[in-house]
Write a protein that holds these residues in place. Structure first.
Motif, PDB file in Angstrom:
ATOM      1  N   THR A 103       0.834  -1.203   0.000  1.00  0.00           N
ATOM      2  CA  THR A 103       0.000   0.000   0.000  1.00  0.00           C
ATOM      3  C   THR A 103       0.865   1.247   0.000  1.00  0.00           C
ATOM      4  OG1 THR A 103      -1.753  -1.174   1.186  1.00  0.00           O
ATOM      5  CG2 THR A 103      -1.826   1.229   1.247  1.00  0.00           C
ATOM      6  N   GLU A 104       1.900   1.258   0.813  1.00  0.00           N
ATOM      7  CA  GLU A 104       2.801   2.415   0.883  1.00  0.00           C
ATOM      8  C   GLU A 104       3.548   2.611  -0.440  1.00  0.00           C
ATOM      9  OE1 GLU A 104       4.177   5.805   2.265  1.00  0.00           O
ATOM     10  OE2 GLU A 104       2.769   4.563   3.378  1.00  0.00           O
ATOM     11  N   LEU A 105       4.014   1.533  -1.041  1.00  0.00           N
ATOM     12  CA  LEU A 105       4.703   1.636  -2.330  1.00  0.00           C
ATOM     13  C   LEU A 105       3.769   2.154  -3.421  1.00  0.00           C
ATOM     14  CD1 LEU A 105       6.778  -1.669  -2.246  1.00  0.00           C
ATOM     15  CD2 LEU A 105       7.680   0.658  -2.170  1.00  0.00           C
ATOM     16  N   ASP A 106       2.506   1.704  -3.394  1.00  0.00           N
ATOM     17  CA  ASP A 106       1.531   2.175  -4.375  1.00  0.00           C
ATOM     18  C   ASP A 106       1.256   3.671  -4.210  1.00  0.00           C
ATOM     19  OD1 ASP A 106       1.356  -0.385  -5.390  1.00  0.00           O
ATOM     20  OD2 ASP A 106      -0.533  -0.863  -4.376  1.00  0.00           O
ATOM     21  N   LYS A 107       1.192   4.142  -2.969  1.00  0.00           N
ATOM     22  CA  LYS A 107       0.983   5.572  -2.732  1.00  0.00           C
ATOM     23  C   LYS A 107       2.146   6.385  -3.289  1.00  0.00           C
ATOM     24  CE  LYS A 107      -1.734   5.263   1.505  1.00  0.00           C
ATOM     25  NZ  LYS A 107      -1.716   5.516   2.960  1.00  0.00           N
ATOM     26  N   GLN A 108       3.365   5.924  -3.039  1.00  0.00           N
ATOM     27  CA  GLN A 108       4.547   6.632  -3.529  1.00  0.00           C
ATOM     28  C   GLN A 108       4.574   6.654  -5.054  1.00  0.00           C
ATOM     29  OE1 GLN A 108       7.891   4.692  -1.724  1.00  0.00           O
ATOM     30  NE2 GLN A 108       7.340   5.349   0.346  1.00  0.00           N
ATOM     31  N   ALA A 109       4.206   5.550  -5.671  1.00  0.00           N
ATOM     32  CA  ALA A 109       4.210   5.470  -7.131  1.00  0.00           C
ATOM     33  C   ALA A 109       3.154   6.377  -7.746  1.00  0.00           C
ATOM     34  CB  ALA A 109       3.993   4.030  -7.579  1.00  0.00           C
ATOM     35  N   SER A 110       1.985   6.479  -7.104  1.00  0.00           N
ATOM     36  CA  SER A 110       0.928   7.320  -7.665  1.00  0.00           C
ATOM     37  C   SER A 110       1.274   8.796  -7.540  1.00  0.00           C
ATOM     38  CB  SER A 110      -0.413   7.027  -7.000  1.00  0.00           C
ATOM     39  OG  SER A 110      -0.410   7.435  -5.654  1.00  0.00           O
ATOM     40  N   ASN A 111       2.024   9.168  -6.506  1.00  0.00           N
ATOM     41  CA  ASN A 111       2.438  10.565  -6.360  1.00  0.00           C
ATOM     42  C   ASN A 111       3.459  10.965  -7.415  1.00  0.00           C
ATOM     43  OD1 ASN A 111       0.792  10.891  -4.151  1.00  0.00           O
ATOM     44  ND2 ASN A 111       2.403  10.524  -2.666  1.00  0.00           N
ATOM     45  N   ALA A 112       4.267  10.021  -7.859  1.00  0.00           N
ATOM     46  CA  ALA A 112       5.322  10.318  -8.826  1.00  0.00           C
ATOM     47  C   ALA A 112       4.836  10.209 -10.266  1.00  0.00           C
ATOM     48  CB  ALA A 112       6.500   9.366  -8.618  1.00  0.00           C
TER      49      ALA A 112
END
Length: 88
Positions: free
Chosen positions: A65-74
């Motif tokens: 979930t945390e990795l997905d959040k970081q990827a969507s922000n970038a």
């Protein structure tokens, strides 16, 4: 119908290229192979149900979930050949 100096079909080619890039990027993120028993990020045990549901899974739910959040922000949109991308 061509506009200006572009040939017929140029806009559709740009749309197709952008779509193809997006599909390639999305499919490259699909896990494959044998799932890990422990999360590659935090070391917690990955539940058996998750490993069976997603072959090749590498992260626990919290880390994924945390990795997905970081990827969507970038993530951004880059349309090749668009005027906006040429101005940047």
């Amino acid at each position: 119908m061509a506009g200006g100096w572009s040939r017929d079909g140029t806009v559709q080619e740009q749309i197709d290229a952008s779509t193809e890039d997006s599909v390639k990027q999305a499919t490259s993120k699909i896990p494959a192979g044998e799932s890990l028993i422990h999360c590659a990020e935090c070391g917690e045990t990955i539940p058996r149900a998750r490993r069976e549901a997603l072959p090749g899974v590498r992260y626990c739910i919290q880390c994924q979930t945390e990795l997905d959040k970081q990827a969507s922000n970038a993530a951004g949109i880059n349309r090749r050949g668009s005027k906006d991308s040429q101005l940047r």
